[in-house]
Design a protein around this motif. Structure first.
Motif, PDB file in Angstrom:
ATOM      1  N   PHE A 151      -7.545 -20.255   1.094  1.00  0.00           N
ATOM      2  CA  PHE A 151      -8.611 -19.704   1.450  1.00  0.00           C
ATOM      3  C   PHE A 151      -8.714 -18.488   1.877  1.00  0.00           C
ATOM      4  CE2 PHE A 151     -12.665 -19.772   3.817  1.00  0.00           C
ATOM      5  CZ  PHE A 151     -13.702 -19.585   3.165  1.00  0.00           C
ATOM      6  N   VAL A 152      -7.851 -18.504   3.369  1.00  0.00           N
ATOM      7  CA  VAL A 152      -7.646 -17.426   3.593  1.00  0.00           C
ATOM      8  C   VAL A 152      -7.120 -16.104   2.562  1.00  0.00           C
ATOM      9  CG1 VAL A 152      -6.855 -16.711   5.827  1.00  0.00           C
ATOM     10  CG2 VAL A 152      -7.784 -18.386   6.279  1.00  0.00           C
ATOM     11  N   PHE A 153      -6.500 -16.959   2.350  1.00  0.00           N
ATOM     12  CA  PHE A 153      -5.227 -15.346   1.960  1.00  0.00           C
ATOM     13  C   PHE A 153      -6.921 -14.962   0.298  1.00  0.00           C
ATOM     14  CE2 PHE A 153      -2.648 -14.011  -2.171  1.00  0.00           C
ATOM     15  CZ  PHE A 153      -1.701 -13.468  -1.129  1.00  0.00           C
ATOM     16  N   THR A 154      -7.149 -15.824  -0.550  1.00  0.00           N
ATOM     17  CA  THR A 154      -8.189 -15.569  -1.478  1.00  0.00           C
ATOM     18  C   THR A 154      -9.284 -14.612  -0.252  1.00  0.00           C
ATOM     19  OG1 THR A 154      -8.054 -17.885  -2.393  1.00  0.00           O
ATOM     20  CG2 THR A 154     -10.159 -16.192  -2.733  1.00  0.00           C
ATOM     21  N   ILE A 155      -9.863 -14.607   0.793  1.00  0.00           N
ATOM     22  CA  ILE A 155     -10.595 -13.960   1.665  1.00  0.00           C
ATOM     23  C   ILE A 155      -9.673 -12.075   1.520  1.00  0.00           C
ATOM     24  CG2 ILE A 155     -11.694 -13.431   3.346  1.00  0.00           C
ATOM     25  CD1 ILE A 155     -12.668 -16.003   3.773  1.00  0.00           C
ATOM     26  N   PHE A 156      -8.376 -12.772   2.137  1.00  0.00           N
ATOM     27  CA  PHE A 156      -7.608 -11.177   2.397  1.00  0.00           C
ATOM     28  C   PHE A 156      -7.166 -10.301   0.912  1.00  0.00           C
ATOM     29  CE2 PHE A 156      -3.723  -9.841   2.953  1.00  0.00           C
ATOM     30  CZ  PHE A 156      -3.297  -8.647   3.399  1.00  0.00           C
ATOM     31  N   GLU A 157      -6.857 -10.995  -0.140  1.00  0.00           N
ATOM     32  CA  GLU A 157      -6.858 -10.755  -1.189  1.00  0.00           C
ATOM     33  C   GLU A 157      -8.626 -10.053  -1.569  1.00  0.00           C
ATOM     34  OE1 GLU A 157      -4.080 -12.368  -5.041  1.00  0.00           O
ATOM     35  OE2 GLU A 157      -5.475 -13.712  -3.508  1.00  0.00           O
ATOM     36  N   GLY A 158      -9.480 -10.043  -1.245  1.00  0.00           N
ATOM     37  CA  GLY A 158     -10.603  -9.399  -1.950  1.00  0.00           C
ATOM     38  C   GLY A 158     -10.981  -8.176  -0.736  1.00  0.00           C
ATOM     39  N   LEU A 159     -10.853  -8.556   0.682  1.00  0.00           N
ATOM     40  CA  LEU A 159     -10.992  -7.295   1.173  1.00  0.00           C
ATOM     41  C   LEU A 159     -10.120  -6.549   0.877  1.00  0.00           C
ATOM     42  CD1 LEU A 159     -11.014  -8.724   5.102  1.00  0.00           C
ATOM     43  CD2 LEU A 159     -13.104  -7.958   3.761  1.00  0.00           C
ATOM     44  N   LEU A 160      -8.991  -6.419   0.224  1.00  0.00           N
ATOM     45  CA  LEU A 160      -7.985  -5.152   0.016  1.00  0.00           C
ATOM     46  C   LEU A 160      -8.053  -5.231  -0.940  1.00  0.00           C
ATOM     47  CD1 LEU A 160      -4.543  -7.388   0.169  1.00  0.00           C
ATOM     48  CD2 LEU A 160      -5.462  -5.563   1.803  1.00  0.00           C
ATOM     49  N   GLU A 161      -8.826  -5.686  -2.282  1.00  0.00           N
ATOM     50  CA  GLU A 161      -9.495  -5.413  -3.394  1.00  0.00           C
ATOM     51  C   GLU A 161     -10.375  -4.604  -3.109  1.00  0.00           C
ATOM     52  OE1 GLU A 161     -10.840  -7.229  -6.631  1.00  0.00           O
ATOM     53  OE2 GLU A 161      -9.007  -7.874  -6.862  1.00  0.00           O
ATOM     54  N   GLU A 162     -11.302  -4.334  -2.303  1.00  0.00           N
ATOM     55  CA  GLU A 162     -12.964  -3.973  -2.188  1.00  0.00           C
ATOM     56  C   GLU A 162     -12.065  -2.384  -1.619  1.00  0.00           C
ATOM     57  OE1 GLU A 162     -15.014  -6.343   0.674  1.00  0.00           O
ATOM     58  OE2 GLU A 162     -15.345  -7.609  -0.983  1.00  0.00           O
ATOM     59  N   ASN A 163     -11.297  -2.842  -0.445  1.00  0.00           N
ATOM     60  CA  ASN A 163     -10.838  -1.284   0.023  1.00  0.00           C
ATOM     61  C   ASN A 163     -10.053  -0.396  -0.745  1.00  0.00           C
ATOM     62  OD1 ASN A 163     -12.860  -1.455   2.199  1.00  0.00           O
ATOM     63  ND2 ASN A 163     -11.746  -3.903   3.070  1.00  0.00           N
ATOM     64  N   ASN A 164      -9.245  -0.895  -1.944  1.00  0.00           N
ATOM     65  CA  ASN A 164      -8.083  -0.757  -2.951  1.00  0.00           C
ATOM     66  C   ASN A 164      -6.892  -0.668  -2.060  1.00  0.00           C
ATOM     67  OD1 ASN A 164      -7.453   0.476  -5.525  1.00  0.00           O
ATOM     68  ND2 ASN A 164      -7.508   2.546  -4.790  1.00  0.00           N
ATOM     69  N   ILE A 165      -6.658  -1.855  -1.377  1.00  0.00           N
ATOM     70  CA  ILE A 165      -5.638  -1.682  -0.993  1.00  0.00           C
ATOM     71  C   ILE A 165      -4.784  -2.281  -1.654  1.00  0.00           C
ATOM     72  CG2 ILE A 165      -4.146  -2.047   1.327  1.00  0.00           C
ATOM     73  CD1 ILE A 165      -6.946  -1.184   3.280  1.00  0.00           C
ATOM     74  N   HIS A 166      -3.306  -2.052  -2.047  1.00  0.00           N
ATOM     75  CA  HIS A 166      -2.150  -2.584  -2.811  1.00  0.00           C
ATOM     76  C   HIS A 166      -1.600  -3.718  -1.590  1.00  0.00           C
ATOM     77  CE1 HIS A 166      -3.692  -1.525  -6.540  1.00  0.00           C
ATOM     78  NE2 HIS A 166      -3.767  -0.315  -5.620  1.00  0.00           N
ATOM     79  N   PHE A 167      -1.156  -4.971  -1.811  1.00  0.00           N
ATOM     80  CA  PHE A 167      -0.919  -5.807  -0.944  1.00  0.00           C
ATOM     81  C   PHE A 167       1.098  -5.326  -0.901  1.00  0.00           C
ATOM     82  CE2 PHE A 167       1.954  -9.433   0.376  1.00  0.00           C
ATOM     83  CZ  PHE A 167       0.941  -9.839   0.729  1.00  0.00           C
ATOM     84  N   TYR A 168       1.187  -4.853  -1.232  1.00  0.00           N
ATOM     85  CA  TYR A 168       2.739  -4.131  -0.890  1.00  0.00           C
ATOM     86  C   TYR A 168       2.623  -2.621  -0.149  1.00  0.00           C
ATOM     87  CZ  TYR A 168       1.526  -0.976  -4.746  1.00  0.00           C
ATOM     88  OH  TYR A 168       1.403   0.109  -5.742  1.00  0.00           O
ATOM     89  N   GLU A 169       1.403  -2.165  -0.142  1.00  0.00           N
ATOM     90  CA  GLU A 169       1.360  -0.874   1.223  1.00  0.00           C
ATOM     91  C   GLU A 169       1.513  -0.913   2.304  1.00  0.00           C
ATOM     92  OE1 GLU A 169      -1.716   1.328  -0.876  1.00  0.00           O
ATOM     93  OE2 GLU A 169      -1.080   1.885  -2.555  1.00  0.00           O
ATOM     94  N   ILE A 170       0.873  -2.407   2.522  1.00  0.00           N
ATOM     95  CA  ILE A 170       0.672  -3.194   4.029  1.00  0.00           C
ATOM     96  C   ILE A 170       2.301  -3.709   4.341  1.00  0.00           C
ATOM     97  CG2 ILE A 170      -0.364  -5.110   5.528  1.00  0.00           C
ATOM     98  CD1 ILE A 170      -2.608  -5.287   3.102  1.00  0.00           C
ATOM     99  N   PHE A 171       2.847  -3.984   4.038  1.00  0.00           N
ATOM    100  CA  PHE A 171       4.192  -4.030   4.552  1.00  0.00           C
ATOM    101  C   PHE A 171       4.950  -3.547   4.099  1.00  0.00           C
ATOM    102  CE2 PHE A 171       1.973  -7.839   3.747  1.00  0.00           C
ATOM    103  CZ  PHE A 171       1.606  -8.357   4.951  1.00  0.00           C
TER     104      PHE A 171
END
Length: 75
Positions: free
Chosen positions: A55-75
């Motif tokens: 559930f939390v990861f789904t929300i996190f993914e949605g926030l990243l997508e809304e802000n056009n941020i790619h997961f690999y850019e964070i880490f």
């Protein structure tokens, strides 16, 4: 070995058992020691944790997508 059973009252329990065979000097089985543990609550907690994580990861993914941020850019 892990397995599930249904009790007389209809509850489903998750059990795990292990055993050890003790042999004599001729390598013949002499004794068997074993343990059966009820791990139902452990499996329930693991399932609950996984659902909350998903559930939390789904929300996190949605926030990243809304802000056009790619997961690999964070880490």
């Amino acid at each position: 070995l892990e397995y599930r059973i249904i009790t007389k009252t209809g509850k489903i329990k998750t059990l795990v058992h292990s055993c050890e065979v003790i042999c004599n000097e001729k390598n013949e089985p002499e004794k068997i020691f074993g343990v059966v543990r009820d791990i139902t609550k452990i499996r329930q907690m693991e399932s609950l944790f996984q659902k909350k994580y998903d559930f939390v990861f789904t929300i996190f993914e949605g926030l990243l997508e809304e802000n056009n941020i790619h997961f690999y850019e964070i880490f």
